[in-house]
Scaffold this motif. Structure first.
Motif, mmCIF file in Angstrom:
data_model
loop_
_atom_site.group_PDB
_atom_site.id
_atom_site.type_symbol
_atom_site.label_atom_id
_atom_site.label_comp_id
_atom_site.label_asym_id
_atom_site.label_seq_id
_atom_site.Cartn_x
_atom_site.Cartn_y
_atom_site.Cartn_z
ATOM 1 N N THR A 87 -12.852 3.676 -57.424
ATOM 2 C CA THR A 87 -12.046 4.343 -56.406
ATOM 3 C C THR A 87 -12.027 3.460 -55.165
ATOM 4 O OG1 THR A 87 -12.782 6.494 -57.229
ATOM 5 C CG2 THR A 87 -11.737 6.467 -55.064
ATOM 6 N N VAL A 88 -10.864 3.350 -54.521
ATOM 7 C CA VAL A 88 -10.710 2.525 -53.325
ATOM 8 C C VAL A 88 -10.573 3.425 -52.100
ATOM 9 C CG1 VAL A 88 -9.319 0.766 -52.164
ATOM 10 C CG2 VAL A 88 -9.590 0.696 -54.655
ATOM 11 N N PHE A 89 -11.285 3.054 -51.035
ATOM 12 C CA PHE A 89 -11.239 3.781 -49.769
ATOM 13 C C PHE A 89 -10.782 2.824 -48.669
ATOM 14 C CE2 PHE A 89 -14.422 5.706 -52.458
ATOM 15 C CZ PHE A 89 -14.210 7.068 -52.315
ATOM 16 N N LEU A 90 -9.779 3.235 -47.902
ATOM 17 C CA LEU A 90 -9.293 2.457 -46.773
ATOM 18 C C LEU A 90 -9.600 3.204 -45.478
ATOM 19 C CD1 LEU A 90 -5.765 1.392 -48.109
ATOM 20 C CD2 LEU A 90 -7.891 0.067 -48.162
ATOM 21 N N PHE A 91 -9.891 2.435 -44.413
ATOM 22 C CA PHE A 91 -10.230 3.009 -43.114
ATOM 23 C C PHE A 91 -9.357 2.393 -42.029
ATOM 24 C CE2 PHE A 91 -13.853 3.384 -45.860
ATOM 25 C CZ PHE A 91 -14.349 4.652 -45.605
ATOM 26 N N ASP A 92 -9.117 3.148 -40.971
ATOM 27 C CA ASP A 92 -8.374 2.638 -39.821
ATOM 28 C C ASP A 92 -9.292 1.672 -39.067
ATOM 29 O OD1 ASP A 92 -7.209 2.181 -37.344
ATOM 30 O OD2 ASP A 92 -6.441 4.219 -37.155
ATOM 31 N N PRO A 93 -8.937 0.386 -38.981
ATOM 32 C CA PRO A 93 -9.835 -0.569 -38.325
ATOM 33 C C PRO A 93 -9.958 -0.353 -36.825
ATOM 34 C CG PRO A 93 -7.773 -1.629 -38.911
ATOM 35 C CD PRO A 93 -7.734 -0.267 -39.525
ATOM 36 N N ASP A 94 -9.028 0.397 -36.232
ATOM 37 C CA ASP A 94 -9.095 0.652 -34.791
ATOM 38 C C ASP A 94 -10.025 1.803 -34.444
ATOM 39 O OD1 ASP A 94 -7.229 -1.371 -34.258
ATOM 40 O OD2 ASP A 94 -5.556 0.005 -34.592
#
Length: 321
Positions: A87-94
């Motif tokens: 499973t892939v999780f993406l996050f807001d880098p800001d």
């Protein structure tokens, strides 16, 4: 946060989109605009499974996240599931807030095939015509389909530890309109490009099986102890990788370095070839070898493209976090 289920992904990403995303992130890595985090990969002592995390941050693409998952070797026989699960999780880098969660199984297959395809485009001879496959499992079909889009192929030859699996790969070759032949390992000298995609812990492809001028994409070794090709083969070849730190610790290079045959300074990143800061192949007789361990940024690059398409098509599910 956006959720993109595994079942929806096949309609949201193409091999070309995967290739473009992986090529761009390799270039960003070589330019030091993107970097991977240290890999965690452990045997969990249950179901003989290997589980871990790969992640990174791409400043150029604004992509931050990780892939969690691994290899459950009994899934297919016990449950009818593929052995690789992720499973892939993406996050807001800001802000650090979660941005997306995606099924990672198809993405992993596509990004792995895209990586070897990138290496073929940038390192194989222009007159390469015969593809050799070492391995005939689930991933081999993705590898073959991606590879034939990067070269003019006249024939596919293949070897597998379990030869009863080869006819299925032959069906994929037939779908692509290509002749297919099962060979012994000595027959691999006919190949101009060889893709290894096994989970072996002992080398099967030896230096004597590889002709001068061949390009190898070694895609199966991603854990300490794994090994698909003889260490002496790396000593004969010009070696490239996705990331040097991973190549020397969990890739094919771990064995060649351990045997004192090469050093880390002998390994170049494929991104440097893409960026033009490394000349890549320099002769038709040169053996080139891509040590593809699979970096987290590959997963994140393809995943980010999928999320954008899923939102655009109204397929992504939005939840409040």
């Amino acid at each position: 946060m956006w959720i993109v289920p595994e079942a929806a992904i096949a309609d949201l990403v193409s091999r070309k989109a995967s290739f473009d995303a992986v090529e761009k992130v390799f270039a960003a890595m070589a330019a030091r605009d993107a970097y991977n985090f240290p890999v965690v990969r452990e045997a969990i002592g249950h179901e003989d499974a290997l589980y871990g995390f790969k992640g990174g941050f791409d400043r150029t693409g604004g992509t931050l996240g990780l892939k969690a998952g691994g290899y459950w070797p009994h899934n297919l026989e016990k449950r009818g599931l593929i052995n690789h699960q992720s499973t892939v999780f993406l996050f807001d880098p800001d802000t650090g807030k979660p941005a997306a969660m995606l099924g990672g199984n198809l993405l992993t297959a596509l990004r792995t095939a895209a990586a070897s395809a990138v290496s073929i485009r940038h390192l194989a001879r222009d007159d390469a015509r015969v593809i050799g496959m070492i391995g005939a499992g689930h991933q081999s079909h993705f590898q073959l389909r991606a590879a034939v889009e990067q070269m003019q192929v006249d024939k596919v030859i293949a070897w597998n530890m379990h030869p009863e699996m080869l006819p299925k790969l032959g069906e994929t070759a037939a779908e692509l309109g290509l002749p297919f032949e099962a060979v012994d390992l000595d027959g691999m000298t006919e190949a101009d490009v060889i893709i290894t995609i096994t989970s072996s812990f002992a080398p099967t492809l030896l230096a004597q099986h590889v002709a001068p001028g061949t390009h190898l994409a070694c895609m199966g070794t991603d854990t300490k102890g794994k090994q698909e090709v003889e260490a002496a083969l790396l000593a004969r070849a010009t070696v490239f990788c996705d990331e040097v730190a991973q190549s020397i610790s969990i890739g094919e290079a771990q064995h060649a370095i351990g045997d004192g045959l090469i050093s880390d300074s002998d390994i170049a990143e494929i991104g440097a070839v893409i960026n033009g800061t490394h000349p890549g192949r320099q002769s038709t007789e040169e053996i080139t070898l891509f040590d593809g361990t699979g970096v987290g940024l590959q997963d994140l690059a393809v995943a980010a493209a999928v999320v954008d398409t899923a939102i655009e098509k109204g397929v992504a599910i939005e939840v409040d976090m």
